[in-house]
Write a protein that holds these residues in place. Structure first.
Motif, mmCIF file in Angstrom:
data_model
loop_
_atom_site.group_PDB
_atom_site.id
_atom_site.type_symbol
_atom_site.label_atom_id
_atom_site.label_comp_id
_atom_site.label_asym_id
_atom_site.label_seq_id
_atom_site.Cartn_x
_atom_site.Cartn_y
_atom_site.Cartn_z
ATOM 1 N N ASP A 6 -9.328 6.853 -0.689
ATOM 2 C CA ASP A 6 -9.137 7.845 0.065
ATOM 3 C C ASP A 6 -7.728 8.348 -0.532
ATOM 4 O OD1 ASP A 6 -11.075 7.445 1.918
ATOM 5 O OD2 ASP A 6 -9.799 6.286 3.238
ATOM 6 N N LEU A 7 -6.887 7.477 -1.138
ATOM 7 C CA LEU A 7 -5.604 8.202 -1.639
ATOM 8 C C LEU A 7 -5.944 8.732 -3.383
ATOM 9 C CD1 LEU A 7 -3.381 5.087 -0.594
ATOM 10 C CD2 LEU A 7 -3.437 7.358 0.291
ATOM 11 N N GLY A 8 -6.898 8.584 -3.657
ATOM 12 C CA GLY A 8 -7.173 9.491 -4.928
ATOM 13 C C GLY A 8 -7.669 8.348 -5.964
ATOM 14 N N ALA A 9 -7.969 7.150 -5.792
ATOM 15 C CA ALA A 9 -8.677 6.480 -6.835
ATOM 16 C C ALA A 9 -10.125 6.861 -7.019
ATOM 17 C CB ALA A 9 -8.332 4.757 -6.749
ATOM 18 N N ASP A 10 -10.800 6.671 -8.265
ATOM 19 C CA ASP A 10 -11.995 6.996 -8.483
ATOM 20 C C ASP A 10 -12.815 5.777 -8.905
ATOM 21 O OD1 ASP A 10 -12.012 10.060 -8.810
ATOM 22 O OD2 ASP A 10 -10.309 9.299 -10.184
ATOM 23 N N ILE A 11 -12.172 4.693 -9.417
ATOM 24 C CA ILE A 11 -12.951 3.438 -9.756
ATOM 25 C C ILE A 11 -11.987 2.290 -9.486
ATOM 26 C CG2 ILE A 11 -13.944 2.115 -11.557
ATOM 27 C CD1 ILE A 11 -14.409 4.805 -12.955
ATOM 28 N N ILE A 12 -12.432 1.442 -8.860
ATOM 29 C CA ILE A 12 -11.797 0.011 -8.558
ATOM 30 C C ILE A 12 -12.604 -1.081 -8.938
ATOM 31 C CG2 ILE A 12 -10.871 -1.537 -6.620
ATOM 32 C CD1 ILE A 12 -9.858 1.355 -6.472
ATOM 33 N N PHE A 13 -11.911 -1.640 -10.176
ATOM 34 C CA PHE A 13 -12.353 -2.868 -10.701
ATOM 35 C C PHE A 13 -11.552 -4.199 -10.318
ATOM 36 C CE2 PHE A 13 -13.391 0.101 -14.628
ATOM 37 C CZ PHE A 13 -14.947 0.050 -14.236
ATOM 38 N N GLY A 14 -12.341 -4.706 -9.418
ATOM 39 C CA GLY A 14 -11.593 -5.889 -8.619
ATOM 40 C C GLY A 14 -11.478 -7.120 -9.391
ATOM 41 N N GLY A 15 -10.706 -8.230 -9.268
ATOM 42 C CA GLY A 15 -10.627 -9.368 -9.866
ATOM 43 C C GLY A 15 -9.869 -10.534 -8.811
ATOM 44 N N GLU A 48 -2.782 11.305 -9.515
ATOM 45 C CA GLU A 48 -3.532 12.683 -9.455
ATOM 46 C C GLU A 48 -3.033 13.718 -10.028
ATOM 47 O OE1 GLU A 48 -6.412 13.229 -6.417
ATOM 48 O OE2 GLU A 48 -6.704 11.776 -8.108
ATOM 49 N N GLU A 49 -1.615 13.810 -10.071
ATOM 50 C CA GLU A 49 -0.994 14.982 -10.796
ATOM 51 C C GLU A 49 -1.035 14.996 -12.326
ATOM 52 O OE1 GLU A 49 3.006 14.323 -9.449
ATOM 53 O OE2 GLU A 49 2.635 14.812 -7.450
ATOM 54 N N VAL A 50 -1.349 14.067 -12.935
ATOM 55 C CA VAL A 50 -1.265 13.947 -14.453
ATOM 56 C C VAL A 50 -2.688 13.187 -14.845
ATOM 57 C CG1 VAL A 50 1.172 13.421 -14.386
ATOM 58 C CG2 VAL A 50 -0.341 11.365 -14.440
ATOM 59 N N ALA A 51 -3.733 12.972 -14.346
ATOM 60 C CA ALA A 51 -4.913 12.421 -14.881
ATOM 61 C C ALA A 51 -6.113 13.216 -14.292
ATOM 62 C CB ALA A 51 -4.597 10.926 -14.743
ATOM 63 N N MET A 91 0.630 -1.085 0.046
ATOM 64 C CA MET A 91 -0.016 0.020 0.050
ATOM 65 C C MET A 91 0.942 1.315 -0.028
ATOM 66 S SD MET A 91 -3.152 -0.928 -0.607
ATOM 67 C CE MET A 91 -3.850 0.880 -0.320
ATOM 68 N N GLU A 92 2.203 1.234 0.319
ATOM 69 C CA GLU A 92 2.830 2.390 0.359
ATOM 70 C C GLU A 92 3.366 2.697 -1.293
ATOM 71 O OE1 GLU A 92 6.277 2.395 2.665
ATOM 72 O OE2 GLU A 92 5.235 2.080 4.708
ATOM 73 N N LYS A 93 3.431 1.713 -2.013
ATOM 74 C CA LYS A 93 3.772 1.850 -3.260
ATOM 75 C C LYS A 93 2.587 2.159 -3.867
ATOM 76 C CE LYS A 93 7.272 -2.148 -3.386
ATOM 77 N NZ LYS A 93 7.307 -3.499 -3.979
ATOM 78 N N VAL A 94 1.350 1.564 -3.690
ATOM 79 C CA VAL A 94 0.265 2.046 -4.337
ATOM 80 C C VAL A 94 -0.099 3.623 -3.885
ATOM 81 C CG1 VAL A 94 -2.582 1.817 -4.055
ATOM 82 C CG2 VAL A 94 -0.768 -0.323 -4.102
ATOM 83 N N ALA A 95 0.077 3.972 -2.667
ATOM 84 C CA ALA A 95 0.052 5.413 -2.348
ATOM 85 C C ALA A 95 0.806 6.354 -3.261
ATOM 86 C CB ALA A 95 0.286 5.442 -0.774
ATOM 87 N N ALA A 96 1.913 5.972 -3.254
ATOM 88 C CA ALA A 96 2.906 6.728 -4.233
ATOM 89 C C ALA A 96 2.462 6.595 -5.647
ATOM 90 C CB ALA A 96 4.426 6.240 -4.254
ATOM 91 N N ASP A 97 1.855 5.854 -6.139
ATOM 92 C CA ASP A 97 1.401 5.537 -7.716
ATOM 93 C C ASP A 97 0.206 6.458 -7.699
ATOM 94 O OD1 ASP A 97 3.541 4.013 -8.479
ATOM 95 O OD2 ASP A 97 2.305 2.064 -8.276
ATOM 96 N N LEU A 98 -0.678 6.507 -6.822
ATOM 97 C CA LEU A 98 -1.851 7.352 -6.999
ATOM 98 C C LEU A 98 -1.631 8.570 -6.932
ATOM 99 C CD1 LEU A 98 -4.467 5.046 -4.764
ATOM 100 C CD2 LEU A 98 -4.494 5.304 -7.137
ATOM 101 N N LYS A 99 -0.579 8.927 -5.951
ATOM 102 C CA LYS A 99 -0.136 10.503 -5.851
ATOM 103 C C LYS A 99 0.276 11.004 -7.322
ATOM 104 C CE LYS A 99 2.644 13.687 -3.315
ATOM 105 N NZ LYS A 99 3.819 14.061 -2.416
ATOM 106 N N LYS A 100 1.067 10.150 -7.821
ATOM 107 C CA LYS A 100 1.405 10.576 -9.405
ATOM 108 C C LYS A 100 0.248 10.658 -10.237
ATOM 109 C CE LYS A 100 6.041 8.238 -8.716
ATOM 110 N NZ LYS A 100 7.043 7.086 -9.274
#
Length: 405
Positions: A262-271, A229-232, A218-227
């Motif tokens: 909470d970290l910035g995702a808008d849609i979660i498509f789980g599998g 948020e900045e570009v998308a 989740m630390e890696k996920v948080a870093a990716d979601l932050k990026k």
């Protein structure tokens, strides 16, 4: 006397005429006064209301494409693998979407023998079939991506790239960590992660693991979601997690997927569970975010006759609409399209299985269940007992998903 009467009548007519004319003049004067008064009292700084600039994008996502060996061995016609009709019935909905996301579980490694469970390796023709169906992106972050080693991960990603499908969830070069698709002026960030890799990660060095795999740290996920948020404008995550064949998400799934929102995702498509799991709408900053914990199987041999579970033959294509205007970008529609896997013997075709000997070839197709409801497009093309089985799958799926949009 008659002359006096005529004069009196003429005077009455003249009087009525002049009274009417006067009344009409007063009415016209009142209208002019009203208009003038309205113009005088109208504020000079009233803003001009203009239609907002608006773009829309429709996105579809679906569950696991799990190629048990019977699927592709049955499709071998002596010269190649004929998989054209696998997705023929869902092709229209995928093609109509602006962006279609799939989940390919397994590998495509031409230097490895073809195989199904437990080490999945399919022929290259499956990628062509997926492309022809209308998929634009495939999630490769799953527990079987190392089934044929690191070389299999690389060749699988390369196979899809070669035909114009973007892989997500593995990193074969620096650009793969996050894919950005611009659709109708809307920038969509796509991320994918897997809970694990069936122990095959032990064959990699730490450097290789960190370079090629995307896990649910989740630390890696948080870093990716932050990026992201900045570009998308919008961020979609496709995580693989949960308990196989469970119709309910685990507490860990709920915790992690909600945290992603909470970290910035808008849609979660789980599998991953190979059966569908419920959905959830989360309110954040005045907007609605969407989670589906699992979309089930799109195609596989896990039908009731094979594994004794009706849910493994059921899946769902999720359709969402994204709207971008002067007020921002948000999710504006969510719709579910339940699917069902059909399996029928191919007359006169058999193949030699390395373990089971001579096996009857089977034709697999993904049906869009709504087409088999009473009076549906294909309702009259199947026996009634099969149609009822598909109809049951349709309503059970909608009940399970429980979309509260």
């Amino acid at each position: 006397m008659k002359r006096v009467q005529r004069v009196a009548r003429k005077r009455r007519i003249d009087m009525i005429f002049w009274l009417s004319l006067g009344l009409l003049s007063l009415i016209m004067l009142g209208i002019r006064f009203s208009e003038a008064n309205t113009q005088t009292n109208e504020p000079t700084n009233t803003p001009v209301v203009t239609k907002k600039n608006e773009q829309k994008a429709t996105i579809t996502a679906s569950g696991d494409m799990l190629y048990h060996d019977i699927l592709f061995r049955s499709a071998y016609d002596g010269s190649g693998y004929d998989l054209d009709n696998d997705y023929a019935q869902i092709k229209p909905i995928l093609k109509e979407a602006d962006l279609s996301l799939g989940d390919f579980e397994g590998t495509i490694n031409p230097d490895w023998q073809l195989s199904g469970y437990p080490m999945f390796n399919a022929p290259e023709e499956v990628a062509d079939s997926i492309k022809e169906a209308g998929f634009d992106v495939v999630d490769l972050a799953h527990n079987h991506i190392l089934d044929t080693g690191l070389a299999g991960l690389k060749s699988t990603a390369a196979t899809f790239k070669k035909i114009g499908i973007d892989p997500i969830g593995v990193e074969t070069d620096q650009a793969d960590a996050m894919v950005i698709k611009e659709v109708n002026g809307i920038k969509i960030a796509l991320l994918a992660y897997s809970y694990g890799f069936n122990g095959m990660e032990a064959t990699l060095t730490k450097k290789q693991y960190n370079q090629y795999l995307r896990d649910l740290d989740m630390e890696k996920v948080a870093a990716d979601l932050k990026k992201a948020e900045e570009v998308a404008d919008i961020t979609i995550v496709m995580p693989q997690s949960g308990v196989e064949y469970s119709l309910e998400p685990t507490k860990e799934q709920q915790k992690n997927y909600r945290k992603m929102i909470d970290l910035g995702a808008d849609i979660i498509f789980g599998g991953h569970p190979h059966v569908a799991e419920p959905t959830e709408i989360i309110e954040k900053d005045g907007e609605r975010k969407f989670i589906i914990y699992s979309m089930g199987n799109l195609i596989s041999d896990q039908r009731f006759e094979s594994v004794g579970d009706y849910w493994t033959e059921r899946g769902v294509i999720m359709e969402v609409e994204i709207t971008k205007n002067d007020g921002g970008t948000k999710l504006t529609k969510v719709k579910a399209h339940p699917t069902w896997v059909d399996k029928e013997p191919i007359a006169g075709r058999f193949y030699q299985h390395p373990e089971y000997g001579t096996v009857q070839a089977q034709d697999y197709q993904v049906f869009l269940a709504e087409n088999y409801l009473p009076k549906g497009k294909y309702a009259d093309t199947v026996p009634e007992i099969k149609r009822q089985r598909i109809e049951t799958a349709y309503y059970r799926m909608l009940d399970l998903l429980n979309i509260q949009w």
